[in-house]
Design a protein around this motif. Sequence first.
Motif, short mmCIF file in Angstrom:
data_model
loop_
_atom_site.label_atom_id
_atom_site.label_comp_id
_atom_site.label_asym_id
_atom_site.label_seq_id
_atom_site.Cartn_x
_atom_site.Cartn_y
_atom_site.Cartn_z
N LEU A 8 16.74 56.36 -9.51
CA LEU A 8 17.46 57.19 -8.68
C LEU A 8 16.80 57.51 -7.50
N SER A 10 16.28 59.50 -3.69
CA SER A 10 16.56 60.59 -2.80
C SER A 10 16.95 60.41 -1.31
N LYS A 87 22.35 69.78 -8.41
CA LYS A 87 21.29 70.49 -8.89
C LYS A 87 20.75 71.59 -8.18
N LEU A 154 16.07 67.92 -15.18
CA LEU A 154 15.11 66.84 -14.45
C LEU A 154 13.91 67.66 -14.44
N ASP A 156 10.22 67.94 -12.41
CA ASP A 156 10.00 67.82 -11.00
C ASP A 156 8.71 68.49 -10.63
N LYS A 160 5.40 69.57 -2.95
CA LYS A 160 5.25 68.24 -2.63
C LYS A 160 4.00 67.92 -2.17
N ARG A 193 6.52 62.82 -7.08
CA ARG A 193 5.57 61.88 -6.36
C ARG A 193 5.11 60.81 -7.36
N LEU A 194 6.23 60.29 -8.07
CA LEU A 194 5.78 59.03 -8.75
C LEU A 194 5.55 57.90 -7.76
N ALA A 211 12.98 59.30 -10.73
CA ALA A 211 13.65 59.68 -9.58
C ALA A 211 12.64 59.81 -8.46
N ILE A 212 12.89 58.98 -7.42
CA ILE A 212 11.85 59.01 -6.38
C ILE A 212 12.10 59.17 -4.90
N SER A 214 9.34 60.05 -2.35
CA SER A 214 8.25 59.65 -1.46
C SER A 214 7.88 58.01 -1.81
N ARG A 222 7.42 61.22 2.21
CA ARG A 222 8.64 61.62 1.85
C ARG A 222 9.50 62.29 3.00
O1 LIG Z 1 14.81 64.01 -7.21
C1 LIG Z 1 13.68 63.30 -6.92
C2 LIG Z 1 12.83 63.67 -5.88
O2 LIG Z 1 13.45 63.61 -4.81
C3 LIG Z 1 11.36 63.22 -6.06
O3 LIG Z 1 10.91 63.30 -4.83
P1 LIG Z 1 9.26 62.66 -4.93
O4 LIG Z 1 9.19 61.34 -5.51
O5 LIG Z 1 8.88 62.90 -3.45
O6 LIG Z 1 8.46 63.72 -5.48
#
Ligand SMILES: O=C[C@H](O)COP(=O)(O)O
Length: 244
Positions: A8, A10, A87, A154, A156, A160, A193-194, A211-212, A214, A222
Amino acid sequence: MPHPPRLLVSVRNAEEAGIAAAAGADLIDFKEPLQGSLGMVEPATLRESVACLRQQFPECVISAACGEVLDWDGIAAGVLPAVQYLKLGLAGLASHSDWKVRWTKVRRTLSAGVEGSESPSWIAVAYVDNELAQSPPVEEVIAAAFETGCVGMLFDTCSKGEGRLLDYLSEERLISLTAEIQQLGLLVAAAGRLSIDDVSRVCQTGVDIIAIRSAACLDGDRGGSISSEAIERFRTAMECLVER
Ligand SMILES: O=C[C@H](O)COP(=O)(O)O
């Protein structure tokens, strides 16, 4: 490895959605990253972007972030496009004993504003940095997700900043929570932040979705622009594990 997870990404608008879908994202998640972990895209932009994405990539699974329950105090929801998943976050609600009631009430209001006749499916969000987020503990969110008819969970980070998913939740705990949630019949998604360096460890946990945001952006920023090369690199890292 357990079954390979789906990816996924974003995105904040139609342009980014097209780039992410073309680069191999299985699910497109609309979110305004500058407005927080679950920042909502303005409803008119969301409607236009979803329509545009559906035209270009009709098979794409779409989700949208709807901010935090507390964002909706006294605020009317606009008309939202029909998407597969919505969500809504629980930041700031740890000290509210009626958080489940408040959460389901806002979900109902938002669902009522969705175009079309089908009710959206809800993904519950457990912030793994729940002390920082002042959100209910992970276990309570899992129980409430099941009780209130969510189709998935999810994990998370709310903040951030520096902290990443596995800084707050050990792999062992993610493995056991994932198995527990999947036994209840819910999907599990992992974010926070994977980076490419996390792919192997997170894939081994059995989650259904990685899900990413960043890692999909230029220089991992991000709030910046999405990069098709960054998404392709991430996708390739996931695929390499499956092929091994
Ligand atoms: O739903 C997923 C997030 O948008 C992940 O964001 P991130 O990778 O910056 O933590």
